[in-house]
Design a protein around this motif. Structure first.
Motif, mmCIF file in Angstrom:
data_model
loop_
_atom_site.group_PDB
_atom_site.id
_atom_site.type_symbol
_atom_site.label_atom_id
_atom_site.label_comp_id
_atom_site.label_asym_id
_atom_site.label_seq_id
_atom_site.Cartn_x
_atom_site.Cartn_y
_atom_site.Cartn_z
ATOM 1 N N UNK A 205 62.871 38.109 71.546
ATOM 2 C CA UNK A 205 61.891 37.453 70.685
ATOM 3 C C UNK A 205 62.421 37.300 69.249
ATOM 4 N N UNK A 206 63.091 38.307 68.724
ATOM 5 C CA UNK A 206 63.521 38.310 67.324
ATOM 6 C C UNK A 206 64.726 37.387 67.104
ATOM 7 N N UNK A 207 65.710 37.419 67.982
ATOM 8 C CA UNK A 207 66.935 36.629 67.776
ATOM 9 C C UNK A 207 66.630 35.130 67.672
ATOM 10 N N UNK A 208 65.868 34.537 68.579
ATOM 11 C CA UNK A 208 65.577 33.097 68.410
ATOM 12 C C UNK A 208 64.780 32.806 67.120
ATOM 13 N N UNK A 209 63.895 33.740 66.720
ATOM 14 C CA UNK A 209 63.122 33.523 65.513
ATOM 15 C C UNK A 209 64.018 33.566 64.291
ATOM 16 N N UNK A 210 65.009 34.441 64.274
ATOM 17 C CA UNK A 210 65.918 34.561 63.130
ATOM 18 C C UNK A 210 66.909 33.385 63.100
#
Length: 76
Positions: free
Chosen positions: A69-74
């Protein structure tokens, strides 16, 4: 003194014979309980190992989901 047999009328010898039989019975029962305790310990150890593996799997899945979830958002 004469050699005595278990059928002797001596109450001390009769008591010792009776106690000897009771001690043998108790020894047999303790050995059986020892085997039962060892089997229970083995099952408990297996349960704890499986629990550890399951907890590690759960934490791994949670970490993977958080990263997914975090990697695509960053990156976007």
């Amino acid at each position: 003194m004469t050699a005595s047999t278990p059928e002797s009328n001596n109450p001390i010898e009769q008591a010792l014979t009776t106690m000897s039989g009771q001690i043998q019975e108790l020894t047999t029962k303790v050995e059986a309980l020892d085997k039962d305790v060892r089997a229970a310990n083995e099952r408990t150890d297996t349960y704890w190992e499986a629990s550890k593996l399951l907890i590690n799997l759960a934490f791994g899945l949670i970490a993977t989901a958080v990263i997914a979830i975090i990697v695509p958002a960053v990156l976007s």
